[in-house]
Design a protein around this motif. Sequence first.
Motif, PDB file in Angstrom:
ATOM      1  N   TYR A 160      -1.009   2.749   1.657  1.00  0.00           N
ATOM      2  CA  TYR A 160      -1.280   4.269   1.113  1.00  0.00           C
ATOM      3  C   TYR A 160      -1.295   4.091  -0.302  1.00  0.00           C
ATOM      4  O   TYR A 160      -0.120   3.693  -1.139  1.00  0.00           O
ATOM      5  N   PHE A 161      -2.320   4.300  -1.069  1.00  0.00           N
ATOM      6  CA  PHE A 161      -2.660   3.972  -2.203  1.00  0.00           C
ATOM      7  C   PHE A 161      -2.193   5.030  -3.233  1.00  0.00           C
ATOM      8  O   PHE A 161      -2.076   6.374  -2.781  1.00  0.00           O
ATOM      9  N   PRO A 162      -1.615   4.839  -4.516  1.00  0.00           N
ATOM     10  CA  PRO A 162      -1.342   5.900  -5.513  1.00  0.00           C
ATOM     11  C   PRO A 162      -2.439   6.674  -5.881  1.00  0.00           C
ATOM     12  O   PRO A 162      -3.404   6.259  -5.677  1.00  0.00           O
ATOM     13  N   THR A 163      -2.264   7.808  -6.213  1.00  0.00           N
ATOM     14  CA  THR A 163      -3.346   8.836  -6.666  1.00  0.00           C
ATOM     15  C   THR A 163      -4.056   8.379  -7.660  1.00  0.00           C
ATOM     16  O   THR A 163      -5.574   8.294  -7.560  1.00  0.00           O
ATOM     17  N   ASP A 164      -3.485   7.466  -8.527  1.00  0.00           N
ATOM     18  CA  ASP A 164      -4.559   6.906  -9.401  1.00  0.00           C
ATOM     19  C   ASP A 164      -4.269   5.300  -9.243  1.00  0.00           C
ATOM     20  O   ASP A 164      -3.178   4.803  -9.758  1.00  0.00           O
ATOM     21  N   HIS A 165      -5.166   4.605  -8.865  1.00  0.00           N
ATOM     22  CA  HIS A 165      -4.905   3.020  -8.568  1.00  0.00           C
ATOM     23  C   HIS A 165      -5.834   2.159  -9.141  1.00  0.00           C
ATOM     24  O   HIS A 165      -6.484   1.170  -8.824  1.00  0.00           O
ATOM     25  N   SER A 166      -6.397   2.789 -10.398  1.00  0.00           N
ATOM     26  CA  SER A 166      -7.439   2.099 -11.002  1.00  0.00           C
ATOM     27  C   SER A 166      -6.921   0.940 -11.682  1.00  0.00           C
ATOM     28  O   SER A 166      -7.885   0.068 -12.049  1.00  0.00           O
ATOM     29  N   GLY A 167      -5.844   0.734 -12.121  1.00  0.00           N
ATOM     30  CA  GLY A 167      -5.130  -0.274 -12.850  1.00  0.00           C
ATOM     31  C   GLY A 167      -4.109  -1.022 -12.183  1.00  0.00           C
ATOM     32  O   GLY A 167      -4.307  -0.960 -10.664  1.00  0.00           O
ATOM     33  N   THR A 168      -2.981  -1.400 -12.519  1.00  0.00           N
ATOM     34  CA  THR A 168      -1.856  -1.968 -11.860  1.00  0.00           C
ATOM     35  C   THR A 168      -0.922  -0.960 -11.247  1.00  0.00           C
ATOM     36  O   THR A 168      -1.159   0.198 -11.831  1.00  0.00           O
ATOM     37  N   PHE A 169      -0.350  -1.382 -10.221  1.00  0.00           N
ATOM     38  CA  PHE A 169       0.607  -0.392  -9.553  1.00  0.00           C
ATOM     39  C   PHE A 169       1.706  -1.087  -8.979  1.00  0.00           C
ATOM     40  O   PHE A 169       1.437  -2.126  -8.333  1.00  0.00           O
ATOM     41  N   PRO A 170       2.776  -0.379  -8.867  1.00  0.00           N
ATOM     42  CA  PRO A 170       4.020  -0.985  -8.162  1.00  0.00           C
ATOM     43  C   PRO A 170       3.615  -0.967  -6.533  1.00  0.00           C
ATOM     44  O   PRO A 170       2.812   0.140  -6.220  1.00  0.00           O
ATOM     45  N   VAL A 171       4.380  -1.517  -5.865  1.00  0.00           N
ATOM     46  CA  VAL A 171       4.217  -1.204  -4.443  1.00  0.00           C
ATOM     47  C   VAL A 171       5.615  -1.467  -3.514  1.00  0.00           C
ATOM     48  O   VAL A 171       6.289  -2.298  -4.044  1.00  0.00           O
ATOM     49  N   LEU A 172       5.672  -0.431  -2.843  1.00  0.00           N
ATOM     50  CA  LEU A 172       6.781  -0.470  -1.750  1.00  0.00           C
ATOM     51  C   LEU A 172       6.576  -1.020  -0.472  1.00  0.00           C
ATOM     52  O   LEU A 172       5.494  -0.325   0.092  1.00  0.00           O
TER      53      LEU A 172
END
Length: 232
Positions: free
Chosen positions: A68-80
């Motif tokens: 389930y991707f964050p709304t803006d996942h164009s860059g880096t993002f944390p993940v649970l």
Amino acid sequence: MGGWRDMSAEALEDQYSPSRWSPRLDRDTIIDAHLAVTAAGTERARASAQTSLHVPYGKGDGEKLDIYFPTDHSGTFPVLVYIHGGYWQCLSKDESGFAAPPLVSQGVAVVAVGYDTAPRGHMDTMVLQVRRSLAFLVEQYPEIREVAQRNSPMRHVAPAVPAACEVLVVVAQHDSPEFRRQSQEYSQALRAAGWSVSLLDLAGVDHFDVIEKLSENSYILTQVILNMISRA
């Protein structure tokens, strides 16, 4: 020090059966109610978030995960990474996306991992599959951070290393006394090994709604998770 070694088989079975400890519903209905809540929440999450479903991380039929991707996942993002429970016998990734909406809205990806439950899967196999899924995620998304859990954390407490992650242990007020004792013991073992550990004892919840409520933006555990991620 007491614990499971002092219990009869019948008493031990009671301690490891969360459905026997909830004050909300009786043991014959709470599991069905939990399945209904998590399945409905996962359906809502799949409808509202950008997803990649049934992604194979290995060759086995059960070795798939949902992202389930964050709304803006164009860059880096944390993940649970959510690894479902079910007494090693039931539940699946297909009821495990219910916690995604409050997190993806704040830029956090949620990954629900599938694995082979018993009788098809042996515990050693389950652990290997979870480890394989994490290795896959790190390879596919090298910008995330990952934390691997072993099948018996108390037996694998290693000394903390520089820049080690912060550990949050959560237990429900209406978990069994044995589950609560193990949570306390695990927290103490980690702390003694030098880890930064917080033990969160949540009032008014049981083994089931302590995670069901992760679908709520205002839920204290949702907010604690987001706060920990923001500090990372």
